[in-house]
Enzyme design. Structure first.
Site, mmCIF file in Angstrom:
data_model
loop_
_atom_site.group_PDB
_atom_site.id
_atom_site.type_symbol
_atom_site.label_atom_id
_atom_site.label_comp_id
_atom_site.label_asym_id
_atom_site.label_seq_id
_atom_site.Cartn_x
_atom_site.Cartn_y
_atom_site.Cartn_z
ATOM 1 N N HIS A 102 -1.467 -10.281 -6.604
ATOM 2 C CA HIS A 102 -1.100 -9.098 -7.403
ATOM 3 C C HIS A 102 -0.923 -7.873 -6.512
ATOM 4 O O HIS A 102 -0.686 -6.775 -7.007
ATOM 5 C CB HIS A 102 -2.139 -8.835 -8.492
ATOM 6 C CG HIS A 102 -3.346 -8.054 -8.071
ATOM 7 N ND1 HIS A 102 -4.069 -8.318 -6.936
ATOM 8 C CD2 HIS A 102 -3.963 -6.997 -8.664
ATOM 9 C CE1 HIS A 102 -5.074 -7.466 -6.843
ATOM 10 N NE2 HIS A 102 -5.034 -6.650 -7.873
ATOM 11 N N SER A 104 0.875 -1.174 0.000
ATOM 12 C CA SER A 104 0.000 0.000 0.000
ATOM 13 C C SER A 104 0.911 1.222 0.000
ATOM 14 O O SER A 104 2.132 1.098 -0.103
ATOM 15 C CB SER A 104 -0.899 0.008 1.241
ATOM 16 O OG SER A 104 -0.121 0.227 2.406
#
Length: 475
Positions: free
Chosen positions: A394, A372
């Protein structure tokens, strides 16, 4: 003119079949909420329902009409009663919705094998993080809307400290050389690309009207979770295939897909598949096209064009930024998801392998798995694990839906989180906040058998669409 002028013949002219649908539609128009609706508006609405009844199955007003218009399931394309076994990685923190979607996919008559990655969460058709191998068929929504969405990483011959010393310059470079979202302003000086000479733009009907859109959007990025960011590349494996010595470098990472082309292809061929292969409601987005059919062959060609277009977009992003930076990359890594590949399985059978939000991880295949904004991503080498169908996650995967994030997260908390991690964010929305994502370290721990880690990428200067609420971005 009032709605009472709408007659059964009017509905037949716009494609309504003989039967209960006509009577039920006229009954709805007699209701209070449509009393003042003129004939033209009423027919326009009914034509929308006739053209795509699936959209109205959850509409309380039009549900009964839509149910009559949806092609009825055929026994020849029904679901198998048993769920084929498949491997689930990190099962304890995969939501029930994703698991149920994958269970349904494993009941398709064309299914051979499947796997669910540790970043999995619920989507449409296949869950995000779903891998599905099928026999001689392709599932448009098993690929997804953003066909060929990909990661691209450039490693520059610049030490880590230049990221901090040149932070303002790097911020301006990203602002000047990237465009985001549906309301972007096109580049004044466009870079040409061989992709525009591809014959598919003339040979495939759905692409004929999209070439100019493709020209305008080349080198741009989508909304939602798509980004371009500078950060620190930390190479930790001395035997890496990148031929980059162990150490920390300035890196550029981008994530985006096929823009308007991919969406148009997905919508068009999903509708064709649903009409050709009607399935029960819980499986309707898994409708497939046989690769022996003209529509299947067209979709396959259009999907590959969209994937190549996505790659061309990343190439232009990195070329523009490399030129502005005045440096050529030492190495590049690129990989994609939301795609279907023709592969030979471990038992020797040929299959079409769909990776919806899953990274190819064949033996020796390189890729990037992002975290993130406040967590590192990882440069990986695939291990070719047969149980995962040579696939890996992914990314970190969502732990909050976009709607949940928008409702529960506060801007002040997100800003503090970014500041604490030294992240400069341009654009973005609450739906892409770091707290909306799973712990990437947990995700990686559950796929140690799938990939080897060569290094990491830690974001520092991030640009995303400034639209605020974002979009599906990768579905």
């Amino acid at each position: 003119m009032s709605k009472q002028t709408v007659r059964g013949n009017d509905l037949r002219k716009i494609g309504f079949p003989e039967g209960p649908a006509i009577g039920r539609a006229l009954d709805v128009l007699e209701g209070r909420q449509f009393k003042k609706l003129d004939k033209g508006s009423a027919l326009a609405l009914l034509q929308q329902i006739q053209a795509d009844p699936y959209k109205f199955l959850r509409d309380e007003t039009w549900r009964d009409v839509a149910q009559e218009l949806v092609p009825q399931p055929d026994k020849s394309v029904g679901l198998n009663p048993e769920i084929k076994d498949y491997r689930r990685y990190g099962e304890e923190f995969i939501e029930d919705g994703a698991r149920k979607q994958m269970d349904t996919a494993m009941q398709l008559p064309v299914t051979i094998d499947g796997a669910l990655m540790p970043d999995a969460h619920q989507g449409y058709g296949l869950p995000i993080g779903g891998v599905l191998a099928v026999d001689n068929a392709v599932i448009p929504y098993g690929v997804g809307m953003d066909i060929g969405c990909r990661m691209a990483l450039s490693v520059f011959p610049l030490p880590e400290h230049e990221l901090y010393q040149r932070a303002k310059e790097l911020r301006n470079i990203i602002l000047a050389n990237t465009r985001f979202g549906s309301k972007f302003s096109a580049f004044d000086k466009k870079l040409d690309d061989a992709i525009f000479e591809r014959p598919e733009f003339k040979e495939i009907a759905v692409l004929r009207g999209k070439r100019q859109t493709a020209v305008e959007q080349i080198g741009t990025s989508g909304s939602g979770n798509h980004f371009v960011e500078f950060g620190v590349v930390d190479i930790t494996d001395p035997d890496n295939e990148l031929d980059v010595p162990v150490g920390k470098y300035l890196g550029l990472l981008s994530h985006s897909g096929s823009r308007g082309i991919g969406a148009a292809v997905a919508q068009h061929y999903t509708k064709l598949a649903m009409n050709a292969c009607p399935l029960p409601p819980e499986a309707r987005h898994l409708a497939w096209l046989s690769l022996d059919s003209q529509a299947g062959q067209e979709y396959w060609a259009a999907m590959n064009l969209a994937g190549d277009y996505a790659s061309a977009c990343h190439d232009q992003i990195h070329r523009r930024i490399s030129r502005a930076l005045g440096e050529k990359p030492l190495a590049k890594v690129e990989n994609h998801h939301n795609f279907a590949w023709r592969e030979t399985l471990a038992d020797g059978r040929e299959a079409i392998v769909h990776r919806k939000g899953a990274t190819p991880a064949g033996k020796g295949v390189l890729g990037v798995i992002p975290g993130s904004m406040t967590a590192p991503g990882f440069i990986v080498r695939g291990r070719g694990e047969r149980d995962s169908l040579q696939s890996a996650s992914h990314g970190a995967g969502r732990r909050m839906s976009r709607g949940q994030a928008l409702k529960t997260l506060k801007e002040g908390d997100v800003r503090r989180e970014l500041k604490d991690h030294g992240i400069e964010l341009m654009g973005g929305g609450l739906d892409e906040a770091p707290m909306a994502y799973k712990d990437i370290h947990q995700v990686m721990a559950h796929q140690r058998d799938l990939v080897d880690v060569l290094g990491s990428f830690t974001p520092k200067i991030v640009r995303m669409d400034a639209g605020g609420k974002g979009g599906k971005g990768g579905e």
